[in-house]
Scaffold this motif. Structure first.
Motif, PDB file in Angstrom:
ATOM      1  N   HIS A 333      39.889  43.077  46.951  1.00  0.00           N
ATOM      2  CA  HIS A 333      39.688  42.466  45.638  1.00  0.00           C
ATOM      3  C   HIS A 333      39.466  43.529  44.562  1.00  0.00           C
ATOM      4  O   HIS A 333      40.026  43.443  43.464  1.00  0.00           O
ATOM      5  CB  HIS A 333      38.500  41.504  45.684  1.00  0.00           C
ATOM      6  CG  HIS A 333      38.234  40.817  44.373  1.00  0.00           C
ATOM      7  ND1 HIS A 333      38.957  39.738  43.944  1.00  0.00           N
ATOM      8  CD2 HIS A 333      37.337  41.089  43.382  1.00  0.00           C
ATOM      9  CE1 HIS A 333      38.523  39.353  42.762  1.00  0.00           C
ATOM     10  NE2 HIS A 333      37.542  40.161  42.389  1.00  0.00           N
ATOM     11  N   SER A 340      45.622  45.631  38.349  1.00  0.00           N
ATOM     12  CA  SER A 340      45.891  44.888  37.122  1.00  0.00           C
ATOM     13  C   SER A 340      45.463  45.700  35.903  1.00  0.00           C
ATOM     14  O   SER A 340      46.138  45.694  34.870  1.00  0.00           O
ATOM     15  CB  SER A 340      45.166  43.538  37.146  1.00  0.00           C
ATOM     16  OG  SER A 340      45.820  42.626  38.003  1.00  0.00           O
ATOM     17  N   ALA A 378      45.630  37.936  31.745  1.00  0.00           N
ATOM     18  CA  ALA A 378      45.205  36.658  32.314  1.00  0.00           C
ATOM     19  C   ALA A 378      44.834  36.817  33.784  1.00  0.00           C
ATOM     20  O   ALA A 378      43.839  36.244  34.263  1.00  0.00           O
ATOM     21  CB  ALA A 378      46.315  35.621  32.158  1.00  0.00           C
ATOM     22  N   THR A 379      45.642  37.608  34.516  1.00  0.00           N
ATOM     23  CA  THR A 379      45.314  37.879  35.921  1.00  0.00           C
ATOM     24  C   THR A 379      43.983  38.613  36.031  1.00  0.00           C
ATOM     25  O   THR A 379      43.139  38.288  36.886  1.00  0.00           O
ATOM     26  CB  THR A 379      46.431  38.720  36.574  1.00  0.00           C
ATOM     27  OG1 THR A 379      47.649  37.977  36.569  1.00  0.00           O
ATOM     28  CG2 THR A 379      46.072  39.089  38.007  1.00  0.00           C
ATOM     29  N   ALA A 381      41.444  38.487  33.998  1.00  0.00           N
ATOM     30  CA  ALA A 381      40.354  37.551  33.718  1.00  0.00           C
ATOM     31  C   ALA A 381      40.062  36.677  34.938  1.00  0.00           C
ATOM     32  O   ALA A 381      38.896  36.436  35.286  1.00  0.00           O
ATOM     33  CB  ALA A 381      40.712  36.688  32.511  1.00  0.00           C
ATOM     34  N   LYS A 382      41.117  36.221  35.604  1.00  0.00           N
ATOM     35  CA  LYS A 382      40.930  35.378  36.790  1.00  0.00           C
ATOM     36  C   LYS A 382      40.308  36.156  37.946  1.00  0.00           C
ATOM     37  O   LYS A 382      39.499  35.629  38.709  1.00  0.00           O
ATOM     38  CB  LYS A 382      42.271  34.775  37.211  1.00  0.00           C
ATOM     39  CG  LYS A 382      42.808  33.745  36.232  1.00  0.00           C
ATOM     40  CD  LYS A 382      44.192  33.246  36.648  1.00  0.00           C
ATOM     41  CE  LYS A 382      44.746  32.248  35.642  1.00  0.00           C
ATOM     42  NZ  LYS A 382      46.104  31.784  36.019  1.00  0.00           N
ATOM     43  N   LEU A 383      40.691  37.416  38.091  1.00  0.00           N
ATOM     44  CA  LEU A 383      40.110  38.264  39.140  1.00  0.00           C
ATOM     45  C   LEU A 383      38.633  38.517  38.866  1.00  0.00           C
ATOM     46  O   LEU A 383      37.783  38.456  39.771  1.00  0.00           O
ATOM     47  CB  LEU A 383      40.867  39.582  39.235  1.00  0.00           C
ATOM     48  CG  LEU A 383      42.252  39.525  39.876  1.00  0.00           C
ATOM     49  CD1 LEU A 383      43.027  40.818  39.570  1.00  0.00           C
ATOM     50  CD2 LEU A 383      42.168  39.327  41.387  1.00  0.00           C
ATOM     51  N   THR A 385      36.518  36.762  37.067  1.00  0.00           N
ATOM     52  CA  THR A 385      35.682  35.556  37.102  1.00  0.00           C
ATOM     53  C   THR A 385      35.675  34.891  38.467  1.00  0.00           C
ATOM     54  O   THR A 385      34.968  33.900  38.681  1.00  0.00           O
ATOM     55  CB  THR A 385      36.176  34.525  36.060  1.00  0.00           C
ATOM     56  OG1 THR A 385      37.543  34.191  36.308  1.00  0.00           O
ATOM     57  CG2 THR A 385      36.039  35.093  34.652  1.00  0.00           C
ATOM     58  N   GLU A 387      38.261  33.396  39.893  1.00  0.00           N
ATOM     59  CA  GLU A 387      39.256  32.337  40.046  1.00  0.00           C
ATOM     60  C   GLU A 387      40.335  32.744  41.031  1.00  0.00           C
ATOM     61  O   GLU A 387      40.892  31.927  41.759  1.00  0.00           O
ATOM     62  CB  GLU A 387      39.885  32.011  38.689  1.00  0.00           C
ATOM     63  CG  GLU A 387      40.803  30.817  38.729  1.00  0.00           C
ATOM     64  CD  GLU A 387      41.320  30.433  37.356  1.00  0.00           C
ATOM     65  OE1 GLU A 387      42.349  29.726  37.289  1.00  0.00           O
ATOM     66  OE2 GLU A 387      40.697  30.808  36.339  1.00  0.00           O
ATOM     67  N   ILE A 388      40.637  34.070  41.065  1.00  0.00           N
ATOM     68  CA  ILE A 388      41.499  34.646  42.098  1.00  0.00           C
ATOM     69  C   ILE A 388      40.591  35.427  43.024  1.00  0.00           C
ATOM     70  O   ILE A 388      39.903  36.364  42.600  1.00  0.00           O
ATOM     71  CB  ILE A 388      42.571  35.567  41.520  1.00  0.00           C
ATOM     72  CG1 ILE A 388      43.534  34.796  40.618  1.00  0.00           C
ATOM     73  CG2 ILE A 388      43.346  36.238  42.646  1.00  0.00           C
ATOM     74  CD1 ILE A 388      44.593  35.658  39.969  1.00  0.00           C
ATOM     75  N   LYS A 389      40.557  35.054  44.276  1.00  0.00           N
ATOM     76  CA  LYS A 389      39.679  35.713  45.256  1.00  0.00           C
ATOM     77  C   LYS A 389      40.351  36.933  45.853  1.00  0.00           C
ATOM     78  O   LYS A 389      41.549  36.987  45.992  1.00  0.00           O
ATOM     79  CB  LYS A 389      39.309  34.725  46.360  1.00  0.00           C
ATOM     80  CG  LYS A 389      38.557  33.503  45.843  1.00  0.00           C
ATOM     81  CD  LYS A 389      37.209  33.855  45.263  1.00  0.00           C
ATOM     82  CE  LYS A 389      36.423  32.612  44.873  1.00  0.00           C
ATOM     83  NZ  LYS A 389      35.116  32.928  44.275  1.00  0.00           N
TER      84      LYS A 389
END
Length: 389
Positions: A333, A340, A378-379, A381-383, A385, A387-389
């Motif tokens: 992770h 990114s 966007a990726t 931000a998801k990583l 937070t 949202e993407i594990k």
């Protein structure tokens, strides 16, 4: 004109030179020449003249003929030419040459070193000559023997820099074990047996990760045009969560869709391309790079296909089986965040600056690529937070 760097970066950015010395010098030279002049793309006639002078200096009796520009590549000028003998026989060659600036600053000499090291281990171009400082070609350059193959199906679709390529089931199934097996083979290279003089090996511990954060943060500081809160926050997050690496390995650095070729008849990979970002680090970095959504497609259920070939679970399972390396989810992770961040820095700082300043041969294309920065952010931000594990 000042950049986002502090007035005295040596004081305010103590990490500025805390990574591989060779790469520190590379970025120092780039920073010193920034904004000095625009780049004039080379035409075929000029390249041919310079090539002949270079070849004569190498003691080569063959001559460069039919020089023509090649497509592809987001940062380097590429030409192919026939290396012709007096009897009329010829061999097709590829010239890879630096503009003043690009989406990323790298070294042709260093790229040639790693290509020499992996010959016979994985399929890759074979280097003939290097002009490391551009004494003959005007800019640093290397010449390789041509390798046949395609990066995408000739009857299919695909965008620039490998984006949007899709393989049918037959092609994907044939390429999958080769894709994973070649990555495992790169990571298994015996660093003690292969000479890589411009590469440094980080000490076991967190130095492996810290070097990468420091390098890309230096690029952000030098090339940044507008402030980017998410990139600065990401830099902070990365430093606060550095993973440990006990045994660094050789990495490709850009292992993904679009950076390999294959023969459409035999479905055998013929070459892994673009080794310019190679370095010695944590295998999780290369593995996570293939998971970047930018380089994946989706199946009918909306799940990601790594390099348009296989599910994420299958990719990770095959890599573990073929390499013997255990994947740690937390470390994977962290490197997904790093990659990114790296891609965002390339597209939203270095690429934009080169396009704005006219220091590259394809400024319009670099400006176009900057649009991918929104998806990368966007990726990120998801990583960050979860949202993407």
């Amino acid at each position: 004109m000042t950049t986002l760097s502090a007035v005295n970066p040596a004081i305010d950015q103590p990490w500025r030179d805390q990574f591989e010395p060779f790469l520190v010098q590379l970025l120092d030279r780039k920073y010193a020449r920034q904004g000095k002049r625009r780049y004039v793309p080379r035409n075929a006639a000029e390249v041919a003249e310079r090539l002949d002078a270079f070849l004569r200096a190498q003691g080569e009796t063959r001559r460069a003929r039919n020089v023509r520009r090649m497509g592809g590549g987001a940062s380097k000028e590429q030409f192919c030419f026939d290396l012709e003998s007096a009897d009329g026989s010829s061999e097709l060659m590829v010239l890879r040459m630096d503009p003043l600036e690009g989406i990323v600053e790298t070294s042709r000499a260093r790229e040639a070193e790693v290509l020499d090291a992996i010959q016979g281990i994985v399929p890759a171009p074979r280097i003939a000559w290097v002009d490391p400082d551009g004494a003959y070609m005007g800019q640093p350059a290397m010449i390789a023997h041509f390798v046949g193959g395609v990066t995408k199906p000739t009857s299919g679709s695909g965008g620039p820099s490998g984006l949007g390529i899709r393989f049918d089931t037959k092609v994907g199934e044939a390429l999958t074990p080769q894709y994973v097996g070649n990555l495992a083979a790169v990571h298994a290279l015996d660093l003690a047996r292969h000479r890589l003089p411009s590469f440094d090996v980080p000490k076991p511990g967190t130095e492996t990760a810290a070097w990468q954060v420091n390098f890309w943060s230096r690029v952000l500081a030098d090339d940044g045009i507008d402030a980017s809160p998410i990139l600065h926050y990401t830099q902070y997050w990365l430093r606060q969560n550095l993973p440990v690496c006990e045994k660094p390995v050789l990495l490709h650095g850009d292992y993904r869709l679009g950076n390999f070729m294959y023969d459409e008849d035999s479905l055998q990979m013929t070459a892994i391309l673009d080794w310019e970002l190679s370095h010695i680090g944590d295998y999780h970095e290369d593995v996570s790079y293939s998971l970047e959504p930018l380089f994946c497609s989706k199946d009918a259920e909306g799940d990601y296909l790594v390099s348009s070939m296989m599910s994420v679970d299958r990719f990770l399972q095959l890599y573990t089986e073929m390499s013997g390396n255990v994947i740690d989810p937390a470390t994977l992770h962290w490197y997904r965040v790093l990659n990114s961040y790296k891609l965002a820095v390339m597209n939203l700082t270095s690429g934009i600056r080169a396009a704005r300043d006219g220091t590259n041969h394809q400024c319009a294309f670099l400006a176009f690529l900057s649009a991918s920065g929104t998806a990368i952010a966007a990726t990120l931000a998801k990583l960050l937070t979860g949202e993407i594990k």
